[in-house]
Design a protein around this motif. Structure first.
Motif, PDB file in Angstrom:
ATOM      1  N   MET A  78       0.885  -1.249  -0.034  1.00 26.42           N
ATOM      2  CA  MET A  78      -0.178   0.240   0.050  1.00 26.42           C
ATOM      3  C   MET A  78       0.699   1.106  -0.055  1.00 26.42           C
ATOM      4  O   MET A  78       0.549   2.253  -0.610  1.00 26.42           O
ATOM      5  CB  MET A  78      -0.887   0.772   0.893  1.00 26.42           C
ATOM      6  N   VAL A  79       2.040   1.355   1.107  1.00 27.68           N
ATOM      7  CA  VAL A  79       2.832   2.555   1.022  1.00 27.68           C
ATOM      8  C   VAL A  79       3.353   2.586  -0.538  1.00 27.68           C
ATOM      9  O   VAL A  79       3.523   4.029  -1.202  1.00 27.68           O
ATOM     10  CB  VAL A  79       4.100   2.467   1.923  1.00 27.68           C
ATOM     11  N   SER A  80       3.661   0.750  -0.735  1.00 28.06           N
ATOM     12  CA  SER A  80       5.133   1.797  -2.369  1.00 28.06           C
ATOM     13  C   SER A  80       3.621   1.589  -3.819  1.00 28.06           C
ATOM     14  O   SER A  80       4.132   2.993  -4.155  1.00 28.06           O
ATOM     15  CB  SER A  80       5.126   0.620  -3.008  1.00 28.06           C
ATOM     16  N   ASP A  81       2.468   1.483  -3.121  1.00 29.15           N
ATOM     17  CA  ASP A  81       0.845   2.585  -4.107  1.00 29.15           C
ATOM     18  C   ASP A  81       1.390   3.552  -4.287  1.00 29.15           C
ATOM     19  O   ASP A  81       0.920   4.420  -5.477  1.00 29.15           O
ATOM     20  CB  ASP A  81       0.224   1.869  -3.999  1.00 29.15           C
ATOM     21  N   SER A  82       0.966   4.236  -2.892  1.00 30.74           N
ATOM     22  CA  SER A  82       0.360   5.218  -2.674  1.00 30.74           C
ATOM     23  C   SER A  82       1.698   6.528  -2.830  1.00 30.74           C
ATOM     24  O   SER A  82       1.701   7.404  -3.817  1.00 30.74           O
ATOM     25  CB  SER A  82       1.181   5.935  -1.161  1.00 30.74           C
ATOM     26  N   VAL A  83       2.802   5.723  -3.406  1.00 31.35           N
ATOM     27  CA  VAL A  83       4.515   6.497  -3.802  1.00 31.35           C
ATOM     28  C   VAL A  83       3.941   6.526  -4.755  1.00 31.35           C
ATOM     29  O   VAL A  83       4.417   7.586  -5.649  1.00 31.35           O
ATOM     30  CB  VAL A  83       5.432   5.614  -2.961  1.00 31.35           C
ATOM     31  N   VAL A  84       4.070   5.391  -5.857  1.00 28.17           N
ATOM     32  CA  VAL A  84       4.140   5.708  -7.222  1.00 28.17           C
ATOM     33  C   VAL A  84       3.061   6.761  -7.614  1.00 28.17           C
ATOM     34  O   VAL A  84       3.085   7.312  -8.470  1.00 28.17           O
ATOM     35  CB  VAL A  84       3.601   3.763  -8.009  1.00 28.17           C
ATOM     36  N   ALA A  85       1.980   5.936  -7.901  1.00 26.21           N
ATOM     37  CA  ALA A  85       0.728   7.912  -7.206  1.00 26.21           C
ATOM     38  C   ALA A  85       1.638   8.648  -6.790  1.00 26.21           C
ATOM     39  O   ALA A  85       1.278   9.760  -8.472  1.00 26.21           O
ATOM     40  CB  ALA A  85      -0.403   7.489  -6.255  1.00 26.21           C
ATOM     41  N   LEU A  86       1.931   9.165  -6.073  1.00 28.90           N
ATOM     42  CA  LEU A  86       2.362  10.538  -5.769  1.00 28.90           C
ATOM     43  C   LEU A  86       3.498  11.022  -7.234  1.00 28.90           C
ATOM     44  O   LEU A  86       3.620  11.974  -7.468  1.00 28.90           O
ATOM     45  CB  LEU A  86       3.008  10.651  -4.583  1.00 28.90           C
ATOM     46  N   VAL A  87       4.555   9.605  -7.613  1.00 31.74           N
ATOM     47  CA  VAL A  87       5.058  10.149  -8.774  1.00 31.74           C
ATOM     48  C   VAL A  87       5.064  10.700  -9.767  1.00 31.74           C
ATOM     49  O   VAL A  87       4.915  11.669 -10.985  1.00 31.74           O
ATOM     50  CB  VAL A  87       5.970   9.362  -8.593  1.00 31.74           C
ATOM     51  N   LEU A  88       3.830   9.817  -9.817  1.00 29.48           N
ATOM     52  CA  LEU A  88       2.763   9.880 -11.463  1.00 29.48           C
ATOM     53  C   LEU A  88       1.788  11.893 -11.214  1.00 29.48           C
ATOM     54  O   LEU A  88       2.265  12.076 -12.365  1.00 29.48           O
ATOM     55  CB  LEU A  88       2.209   8.604 -11.404  1.00 29.48           C
TER      56      LEU A  88
END
Length: 181
Positions: A78-88
């Protein structure tokens, strides 16, 4: 009683994402979302790595990429998904300056037409319209050629006021263009 042959495995995941923004900006944005964002020593990325909640590592790979590393579990995923969404999303926010010349010409023509309409509407709302723009203030008259910006008036004060107002309106509606280089 029989025992089963179950075994457990730890899965390490890594994803590389295109990111051309400043690494410090990414870290700052993550600090706004997560409580724990800490710099990590890393020889390979020359100290340009940080951890998020001690579950995820964000590494600066190049001017065009970052990578995320984590051990797979529901929270870390979940943390990685949030970081990916933020980067995109940060990538989408970066303005794109490159414009194709054909589109630029069409857009410039449209912008000029819109700008002329706005300038005309603002001047008409300020001074009225009678064919050419005729500005009358306190019995003094000025004639404005909206194409050239020339102002004719016997009253120098009114002439200067209309000229300045017209220039300011043009600067707002037609700002300095970006160079195409």
């Amino acid at each position: 009683m029989s025992s089963s042959q179950l075994s457990t495995t730890n899965i390490s995941q890594r994803i590389t994402i295109a990111y051309t923004g400043a690494f410090g900006v990414l870290k700052h944005r993550l600090k706004q979302i997560f409580e724990s964002v800490e710099s990590l020593p890393d020889e390979e990325s020359e100290g340009r790595a940080f951890g998020v909640h001690e579950r995820l590592t964000v590494k600066y790979e190049s001017k065009k990429h970052i990578s995320l590393h984590w051990r797979s579990d529901p929270i870390s995923d979940m943390v990685s998904d949030s970081v990916v969404a933020l980067v995109l999303n940060i990538g989408r926010e970066i303005p794109k300056v490159a414009v194709e010349s054909e589109e630029a010409t069409k857009t410039e023509e449209e912008n000029n037409y819109k700008a002329e309409k706005v300038i005309h509407a603002l001047l008409v709302s300020l001074f009225g319209e009678n064919g050419k723009l005729v500005i009358s203030v306190d019995g003094n008259v000025a004639h404005l050629d909206k194409q050239s910006g020339n102002v004719e008036s016997e009253n120098e004060s009114l002439k200067e006021r209309v000229r300045v107002a017209f220039q300011r309106i043009q600067n707002v509606v037609k700002p300095i263009p970006l160079s195409m280089s």
